[in-house]
Write a protein that holds these residues in place. Structure first.
Motif, mmCIF file in Angstrom:
data_model
loop_
_atom_site.group_PDB
_atom_site.id
_atom_site.type_symbol
_atom_site.label_atom_id
_atom_site.label_comp_id
_atom_site.label_asym_id
_atom_site.label_seq_id
_atom_site.Cartn_x
_atom_site.Cartn_y
_atom_site.Cartn_z
ATOM 1 N N GLU A 233 -26.288 -4.848 -3.540
ATOM 2 C CA GLU A 233 -27.002 -4.747 -2.262
ATOM 3 C C GLU A 233 -27.057 -6.105 -1.565
ATOM 4 O O GLU A 233 -26.828 -6.214 -0.358
ATOM 5 N N ILE A 234 -27.334 -7.160 -2.349
ATOM 6 C CA ILE A 234 -27.362 -8.522 -1.777
ATOM 7 C C ILE A 234 -25.982 -8.909 -1.280
ATOM 8 O O ILE A 234 -25.830 -9.507 -0.201
ATOM 9 N N ARG A 235 -24.950 -8.565 -2.053
ATOM 10 C CA ARG A 235 -23.580 -8.897 -1.642
ATOM 11 C C ARG A 235 -23.236 -8.238 -0.305
ATOM 12 O O ARG A 235 -22.623 -8.869 0.568
ATOM 13 N N GLU A 236 -23.630 -6.970 -0.133
ATOM 14 C CA GLU A 236 -23.356 -6.278 1.122
ATOM 15 C C GLU A 236 -24.051 -6.966 2.291
ATOM 16 O O GLU A 236 -23.486 -7.081 3.383
ATOM 17 N N GLN A 237 -25.268 -7.428 2.065
ATOM 18 C CA GLN A 237 -26.001 -8.138 3.117
ATOM 19 C C GLN A 237 -25.299 -9.438 3.491
ATOM 20 O O GLN A 237 -25.176 -9.778 4.671
#
Length: 306
Positions: A89-93
């Motif tokens: 999720e952090i990577r997508e952000q």
């Protein structure tokens, strides 16, 4: 008196001109000052834009770096069986922020830098998690090796049993195969007289192929399709659809058969006869007779036409 009036008027006119000149000079000075401050302000804004652009480039590099580092941790944790949902999720952000085309303000850059700093601390925590996962996996690996050793021995025994079972099944299958024996090929003339082998076309009104099925107590009783191929000297099967010929599958390929019968195998050494009327002359030479059942050849014979 007129002279004095003219002098006064001349003096007033000259004073007016001087005042106008002074006013113009003041206006020029004011305009110059304004132009100077405008130029200074433009230079300052240009410098601010350059600095902001450099800061945007720098923050994009930091985003690339933290995303790359995050990817490494995700792959390692996933390989070790850990939970990677929050990291993904952090990577997508981060990727969404990096792919944004808008220019960030100074405040936005400061806020983003703080987020990246927090992610850096988070990566350090994940490194500790990776170490713990590796230790757990190593322990599990050691335990699994012990289990695998025992399991391998069991599997080896199962394999050996299966091999013996397959060998036995193969032997049973081979033993269960039908066998055509006492194969006789004869020419039948127009008067019904039979002549075995070495015959001429005038003696060949019909071809008769006879044999019996050998005793086989292993073979299951029941219906069978028995196919006969007559192979000419040119190594091609003789067939005529109008005279009952057709195709069948043997060894995974489609072949033509010359004649065919459906029988009920009862293991009584039953005799089977085929009659084939070619309708044209046979070429001189040696012919081969091949007999098939259950997708394999059960017998063969030959005859010669002179």
């Amino acid at each position: 008196m007129n002279t004095n009036l003219e002098k006064d008027n001349s003096k007033k006119s000259e004073n007016g001109k001087n005042i106008l000149i002074i006013v113009l000079i003041i206006l020029v000075i004011i305009s110059g000052i304004k132009l100077y401050y405008d130029a200074v302000d433009r230079n300052k804004k240009s410098e601010e834009i350059i600095v902001l652009s450099e800061e945007n480039d720098e923050i994009n590099k930091r985003l690339d770096s933290i995303t790359y580092q995050l990817d490494l941790r995700i792959k390692e944790i996933e390989k070790l069986g850990g939970d990677i949902s929050s990291l993904e999720e952090i990577r997508e952000q981060l990727i969404a922020e990096r792919n944004s085309d808008r220019k960030r303000s100074s405040q936005e850059i400061d806020a983003l830098n703080k987020r990246i700093n927090s992610y850096t601390s988070m990566l350090q925590e994940k490194d500790k998690e990776i170490i713990n996962l590796r230790e757990m996996n190593q322990q599990l690996f050691s335990e699994n090796q012990e289990l695998k050793s025992s399991q391998a021995e069991i599997e080896e025994k199962v394999v050996q049993l299966n091999i013996k079972k397959e060998e036995l099944e193969e032997k049973v299958n081979i033993a269960a195969r039908l066998k055509a024996e006492n194969i006789v090929v004869a020419a039948v003339n127009s008067r019904g007289k039979e002549r075995e082998d070495g015959f001429r076309n005038r003696q060949l009104e019909r071809l008769k192929i006879s044999f019996n099925l050998a005793d086989n107590k292993v073979a299951p009783k029941g219906p069978r399709d028995i196919y006969v191929q007559i192979i000419a000297p040119n190594n091609q099967p003789i067939f005529d659809i109008a005279r009952g010929s057709g195709t069948f599958i043997i060894d995974g390929r489609e072949e033509f058969y010359t004649v065919h019968q459906d029988i009920l195998f009862d293991n009584t050494m039953q005799s089977i006869s085929y009659f084939y009327e070619k309708g044209s002359k046979y070429a001189a030479g040696t012919y081969e007779v091949r007999i098939y059942a259950d997708n394999y050849q059960i017998g063969k014979g030959k005859f010669e036409v002179k």
